[in-house]
Design an enzyme around this catalytic site. Structure first.
Site, short mmCIF file in Angstrom:
data_model
loop_
_atom_site.label_atom_id
_atom_site.label_comp_id
_atom_site.label_asym_id
_atom_site.label_seq_id
_atom_site.Cartn_x
_atom_site.Cartn_y
_atom_site.Cartn_z
N SER A 1 123.81 -16.41 35.23
CA SER A 1 122.42 -16.30 34.84
C SER A 1 122.02 -17.54 34.02
O SER A 1 122.26 -18.66 34.47
CB SER A 1 122.18 -14.99 34.08
OG SER A 1 120.81 -14.78 33.82
N ARG B 1 111.83 -5.94 26.78
CA ARG B 1 113.18 -5.58 27.22
C ARG B 1 113.16 -4.58 28.36
O ARG B 1 113.96 -4.65 29.29
CB ARG B 1 113.99 -5.02 26.04
CG ARG B 1 115.45 -4.75 26.36
CD ARG B 1 116.15 -6.02 26.81
NE ARG B 1 117.59 -5.83 26.90
CZ ARG B 1 118.45 -6.76 27.30
NH1 ARG B 1 118.00 -7.95 27.63
NH2 ARG B 1 119.74 -6.52 27.36
N ASP C 1 119.93 -9.31 44.16
CA ASP C 1 119.36 -10.01 43.00
C ASP C 1 118.02 -10.62 43.39
O ASP C 1 117.95 -11.50 44.25
CB ASP C 1 120.34 -11.10 42.55
CG ASP C 1 119.91 -11.80 41.27
OD1 ASP C 1 118.77 -11.57 40.80
OD2 ASP C 1 120.72 -12.58 40.74
N HIS D 1 120.71 -8.38 39.53
CA HIS D 1 121.10 -9.56 38.76
C HIS D 1 122.25 -9.27 37.79
O HIS D 1 123.05 -10.15 37.50
CB HIS D 1 119.88 -10.08 37.99
CG HIS D 1 120.12 -11.38 37.29
ND1 HIS D 1 120.41 -12.55 37.97
CD2 HIS D 1 120.13 -11.69 35.96
CE1 HIS D 1 120.58 -13.53 37.10
NE2 HIS D 1 120.42 -13.03 35.87
N ASP D 2 122.33 -8.05 37.28
CA ASP D 2 123.37 -7.69 36.32
C ASP D 2 124.72 -7.38 36.95
O ASP D 2 125.65 -6.97 36.25
CB ASP D 2 122.93 -6.48 35.49
CG ASP D 2 122.25 -6.86 34.19
OD1 ASP D 2 122.13 -8.08 33.91
OD2 ASP D 2 121.84 -5.96 33.44
#
Length: 365
Positions: A144, A213, A312, A345-346
């Site tokens: 990332s 967040r 992602d 993405h994580d």
């Protein structure tokens, strides 16, 4: 030289792309043993919200953010390698950042902190590497924001990097991810408590950070994962009663997002978040030569590994393919994999069954 949390206190001015800092501090952690030739070093860059505590160690046995990857017998094997994880300049976890005291004023920098770039983050890491007497890295690693920082490092100091492991990143941010982060920053700055960046430490813009967040967490995972994990499960009556507004939590996914947002806002400074978020958007490998291809011609890598994830949409596979193809034009051998994870993405943090083997492959000589 073994497992430890360390701080490099620079004694002079630190030149940045936009401005300078007076004698900043860089926090970092080390794992394993530096060999006599000092050629077994793996430099790890972090994502936006991670600290240098990449794995548990003797000084700090708490679980690190990449616990399944770094350690004895793990993909980054600290029985072979000396791993150094640097806390990004500008981050809230120990390096000089907007929340730090400006020695010229005796007050927190806040928005007097110079515009931050990932080239500055890489520069801070290079200072640590030089202080350790290391001339050339076995590998520079990042995912990332960390992947972009790793690329910035390899572009700025090409002769000092043998290999690169780049995960879920790209040569620059695309308009979609820029738009997402722009909205996150706007949510923070529109919180009245932000006070144009001059909020007191005991009254930060919690509401703006909480919403930012939540938006971030939505973008870090995939719709398929949300469906499998939560479906349409409803929250309990007690959780529903805890909702902060009339149209609050009906579903478990909302409760999950609320909990993750709460844990983040209590642990990270808002201005640090804004600076690092913008640094991701500002980074463009093309700044190092005029085009991505010209930038890749600067690299002096023996080989590289580029990993991405099908699901992602912040840094989609097309961006990893761009890196791979540009490096291959420069005759850099590239191991390239797009992993079929549903975690978005994580994935590099949660889908260890897929990522451990792919990362380990990079370190098989």
């Amino acid at each position: 030289m073994g497992d430890a949390r360390r701080y490099l206190q620079l004694e002079s001015e630190f030149a940045m792309v936009h401005g300078q800092l007076d004698a900043p501090r860089i926090a970092y952690e080390t794992y394993g043993t530096l060999n006599n030739d000092k050629d077994n070093v793996v430099l790890i860059f972090t994502g936006l919200s991670a600290s240098a505590h990449v794995a548990s160690n003797r000084e700090d046995p708490s679980t690190g953010w990449w616990e399944d990857v770094v350690g004895p017998g793990k993909p980054i094997d600290t029985q072979r390698f000396f791993a150094v994880c640097v806390c990004s300049l500008g981050s809230f976890y120990g390096s000089t950042c907007p929340a730090s005291t400006n020695p010229k004023t005796g007050r927190s920098y806040q928005l007097e902190f110079p515009t931050l770039t990932l080239e500055d983050v890489a520069h801070g890491a290079k200072c640590v590497v030089e202080a350790l007497g290391i001339r050339r890295l076995h590998s520079v690693v990042g995912a990332s924001m960390g992947g972009m920082s790793a690329l910035a490092y390899a572009l700025q100091y090409p002769a000092s990097v043998a290999t690169m492991l780049n995960i879920s990143a790209g040569a620059h941010s695309q308009p979609f991810s820029i738009a997402m982060r722009s909205l996150q920053r706007e949510l923070v700055c529109n919180d009245p408590a932000w006070r144009d960046g001059n909020y007191p430490t005991d009254a930060p813009p919690l509401e703006g950070m909480r919403l930012a967040r939540k938006l971030g967490m939505i973008s870090y995972r995939s719709a398929e994962e949300w469906q499998q994990r939560f479906g349409r499960e409803r929250v309990t009556e007690n959780t529903q009663a805890e909702a902060r507004w009339a149209f609050g939590m009906d579903f478990e996914v909302e409760s999950y997002l609320a909990a993750r947002a709460q844990s983040f806002t209590s642990a990270f400074d808002a201005n640090c978040y804004l600076y690092l978020s913008r640094a991701m958007d500002l980074f463009d490998a093309a700044d190092h030569g005029g085009s991505v291809q010209a930038a890749m011609s600067r690299l002096r890598l023996d080989r590289a590994t580029v990993l991405g994830v099908q699901s992602d949409f912040l840094f989609p596979p097309s961006q990893q393919r761009e890196l791979k193809e540009a490096m291959e034009v420069e005759s850099i051998p590239v191991n390239y994999e797009i992993l079929p994870s549903i975690h978005g993405h994580d994935s590099f943090l949660v889908d260890m069954n897929r990522f451990r083997p792919a990362i380990a492959k990079h370190f098989i000589d």
